[in-house]
Design a protein around this motif. Structure first.
Motif, short mmCIF file in Angstrom:
data_model
loop_
_atom_site.label_atom_id
_atom_site.label_comp_id
_atom_site.label_asym_id
_atom_site.label_seq_id
_atom_site.Cartn_x
_atom_site.Cartn_y
_atom_site.Cartn_z
N LEU A 76 0.85 -1.20 0.00
CA LEU A 76 0.00 0.00 0.00
C LEU A 76 0.88 1.24 0.00
CD1 LEU A 76 -2.53 -1.16 2.74
CD2 LEU A 76 -2.87 -1.23 0.25
N HIS A 77 0.75 2.05 -1.03
CA HIS A 77 1.62 3.22 -1.17
C HIS A 77 1.12 4.39 -0.33
CE1 HIS A 77 -1.12 5.61 -3.68
NE2 HIS A 77 -1.36 4.53 -4.42
N GLY A 78 1.92 5.46 -0.29
CA GLY A 78 1.60 6.63 0.51
C GLY A 78 0.86 7.71 -0.26
N PHE A 79 0.50 8.76 0.46
CA PHE A 79 -0.18 9.92 -0.14
C PHE A 79 0.73 10.56 -1.18
CE2 PHE A 79 -1.59 14.50 0.32
CZ PHE A 79 -2.80 14.32 -0.32
N TYR A 80 0.13 10.96 -2.32
CA TYR A 80 0.83 11.50 -3.49
C TYR A 80 1.56 10.42 -4.30
CZ TYR A 80 0.41 16.41 -1.78
OH TYR A 80 -0.04 17.63 -1.34
N ASP A 81 1.72 9.22 -3.74
CA ASP A 81 2.52 8.18 -4.37
C ASP A 81 1.71 7.36 -5.37
OD1 ASP A 81 4.69 8.92 -2.84
OD2 ASP A 81 4.66 7.16 -1.56
N HIS A 82 2.34 6.34 -5.89
CA HIS A 82 1.69 5.33 -6.74
C HIS A 82 2.62 4.13 -6.82
CE1 HIS A 82 4.39 6.43 -10.11
NE2 HIS A 82 4.20 7.67 -9.69
N MET A 83 2.15 3.06 -7.43
CA MET A 83 2.92 1.81 -7.48
C MET A 83 4.28 1.99 -8.13
SD MET A 83 0.02 -1.02 -8.54
CE MET A 83 -0.63 -0.07 -9.92
N GLY A 84 4.38 2.93 -9.06
CA GLY A 84 5.62 3.10 -9.80
C GLY A 84 6.81 3.52 -8.96
N LEU A 85 6.58 3.96 -7.73
CA LEU A 85 7.68 4.41 -6.87
C LEU A 85 8.19 3.32 -5.94
CD1 LEU A 85 6.34 7.93 -5.82
CD2 LEU A 85 7.73 7.31 -7.80
N TYR A 86 7.71 2.09 -6.10
CA TYR A 86 8.00 1.05 -5.11
C TYR A 86 8.82 -0.11 -5.68
CZ TYR A 86 5.37 3.61 -1.74
OH TYR A 86 4.97 4.60 -0.88
N ARG A 87 9.61 0.17 -6.70
CA ARG A 87 10.43 -0.88 -7.32
C ARG A 87 11.35 -1.56 -6.32
NH1 ARG A 87 15.53 -0.76 -9.18
NH2 ARG A 87 15.63 1.51 -9.12
N HIS A 88 11.98 -0.79 -5.43
CA HIS A 88 12.95 -1.38 -4.50
C HIS A 88 12.28 -2.39 -3.58
CE1 HIS A 88 15.73 1.56 -5.96
NE2 HIS A 88 15.10 2.58 -5.41
N VAL A 89 11.10 -2.04 -3.07
CA VAL A 89 10.38 -2.95 -2.18
C VAL A 89 9.93 -4.20 -2.94
CG1 VAL A 89 8.35 -3.21 -0.70
CG2 VAL A 89 9.64 -1.07 -0.67
N ILE A 90 9.42 -4.00 -4.15
CA ILE A 90 8.94 -5.12 -4.96
C ILE A 90 10.08 -6.08 -5.28
CG2 ILE A 90 7.95 -5.75 -7.20
CD1 ILE A 90 6.51 -2.91 -7.00
N GLU A 91 11.22 -5.52 -5.68
CA GLU A 91 12.36 -6.36 -6.03
C GLU A 91 12.86 -7.14 -4.81
OE1 GLU A 91 16.45 -5.93 -8.66
OE2 GLU A 91 15.47 -4.13 -7.89
N TRP A 92 12.89 -6.47 -3.66
CA TRP A 92 13.30 -7.15 -2.42
C TRP A 92 12.34 -8.31 -2.11
CZ3 TRP A 92 10.06 -6.83 2.01
CH2 TRP A 92 10.55 -7.52 3.12
N ALA A 93 11.04 -8.07 -2.19
CA ALA A 93 10.06 -9.10 -1.86
C ALA A 93 10.16 -10.29 -2.81
CB ALA A 93 8.65 -8.51 -1.88
N LEU A 94 10.28 -10.02 -4.09
CA LEU A 94 10.40 -11.12 -5.06
C LEU A 94 11.64 -11.95 -4.79
CD1 LEU A 94 9.38 -9.31 -8.38
CD2 LEU A 94 8.09 -11.08 -7.19
N GLY A 95 12.73 -11.27 -4.39
CA GLY A 95 13.96 -11.99 -4.08
C GLY A 95 13.84 -12.88 -2.87
N ARG A 96 12.82 -12.65 -2.03
CA ARG A 96 12.57 -13.50 -0.86
C ARG A 96 11.44 -14.49 -1.10
NH1 ARG A 96 16.22 -9.84 -1.15
NH2 ARG A 96 17.68 -10.03 0.58
N GLY A 97 11.05 -14.65 -2.35
CA GLY A 97 10.05 -15.65 -2.69
C GLY A 97 8.63 -15.22 -2.41
N LEU A 98 8.38 -13.92 -2.29
CA LEU A 98 7.03 -13.43 -2.01
C LEU A 98 6.35 -12.96 -3.30
CD1 LEU A 98 7.75 -11.19 1.12
CD2 LEU A 98 7.10 -13.60 1.07
N ALA A 99 5.11 -13.37 -3.51
CA ALA A 99 4.29 -12.72 -4.51
C ALA A 99 3.97 -11.31 -4.01
CB ALA A 99 3.00 -13.50 -4.73
N VAL A 100 3.78 -10.37 -4.92
CA VAL A 100 3.48 -8.99 -4.55
C VAL A 100 2.20 -8.56 -5.27
CG1 VAL A 100 4.29 -6.59 -4.49
CG2 VAL A 100 5.93 -8.47 -4.25
#
Length: 311
Positions: A76-100
């Motif tokens: 869940l992103h923050g105010f003014y944000d959107h999914m496009g700003l969360y690459r680092h978190v997504i990449e980290w999660a995928l690297g730990r075997g998590l679906a996002v």
């Protein structure tokens, strides 16, 4: 680099969110622009982009699947944000075997609605409920963890405090959680003074990360709202009273808070959360600012290591 997509046209081209659908050309351009195709990761993963509806909004959601996911991270992103700003978190999660699984909130990013505005924070809860329904339709594996940044964390807090039967059966991760913003008393005075006369005030971009490239990127980002709507502030005023009156929860969330945060009233917020939850697990980062999802790599690495102890 100019964007090769137009957000209204892209939303209009999207099908209902479903597994295995090819991405339209503009959707591919959108993912390339924000690095959501993760070109540097070298990972094998499936990605999808599509629509669902909640609270009268056409909401754009996105998922990423590693080959054999062991759990799911709802983001869940923050105010003014959107999914496009969360690459680092997504990449980290995928690297730990998590679906996002994530979505753009109403009025943000690719989703419909007045830019950055909301009539009632209950619409954010409807958005999250709809997103969890998508997770079920896609068959994403349990446990389902939730990670929210700032306003996204506020949505997660609201959900887990008031929804005893929530399907979120994993960890609750709160990055720079919003309960009250900084200078809350002055903000309320300003809201009541301005509400009869204006619908919004010009947004002021602040240095909310130590990464020197983040603020220039925000200022050039085609999906950034340029006003703070008074309607959103009014909805926040009501929500703060609602959340501070919430019942106590037996959950023990993971909280990451930067001590150089100038966006939220983090000292007050941590006290509120300590009273609402059973022994929250807290990591304080002395040098970090507000936008933890886009902090310097060393700071991200520190809190990712903290989270990995529990995931």
């Amino acid at each position: 680099m100019p964007a090769e997509f137009q957000h209204d046209a892209l939303r209009a081209s999207l099908p209902v969110l479903a597994a295995g659908q090819p991405l339209p050309r503009q959707a591919q351009a959108y993912q390339r622009f924000y690095g959501l195709d993760l070109p540097r990761s070298g990972m094998a993963f499936e990605s999808g982009l599509g629509l669902y509806q909640a609270a009268g909004f056409d909401l754009v959601a996105q998922y990423w699947l590693p080959p054999r996911p062991r759990a799911t991270l709802v983001l869940l992103h923050g105010f003014y944000d959107h999914m496009g700003l969360y690459r680092h978190v997504i990449e980290w999660a995928l690297g730990r075997g998590l679906a996002v699984l994530s979505c753009d909130l109403p009025g943000h990013g690719l989703s419909s609605g007045a830019r950055a505005s909301i009539a009632d924070f209950a619409h954010y809860q409807a958005t999250l409920q709809g997103l969890l329904a998508q997770a079920s339709r896609l068959g994403l594996p349990h446990p389902w963890h939730v990670l929210g940044q700032s306003t996204g964390a506020a949505i997660a807090i609201d959900h887990v405090l008031y929804q005893a039967d929530s399907p979120l059966d994993g960890e609750t991760i709160l990055l720079a959680p919003l309960v009250r913003p900084r200078a809350w008393g002055w903000s309320q005075v300003s809201y009541h003074a301005l509400r009869p006369f204006v619908k919004g005030i010009a947004r002021r971009f602040s240095e909310n990360s130590n990464d020197p490239g983040f603020l220039p990127f925000l200022q050039a980002d085609p999906l950034q709202p340029l006003q703070l709507p008074t309607a959103w502030v009014g909805a926040l005023v009501k929500w703060v009273r609602y959340i501070e009156a919430a019942p106590r929860s037996a959950r023990s969330p993971l909280i990451v808070q930067g001590e150089q945060d100038r966006t939220v009233d983090w000292r007050h917020n941590l006290k509120v959360l300590d009273g609402k939850f059973a022994a929250p697990r807290l990591l304080r980062l002395p040098q970090a600012r507000h936008h933890l999802a886009n902090e310097l790599p060393a700071l991200r690495s520190e809190y990712f290591s903290f989270l990995e102890q529990y995931l």
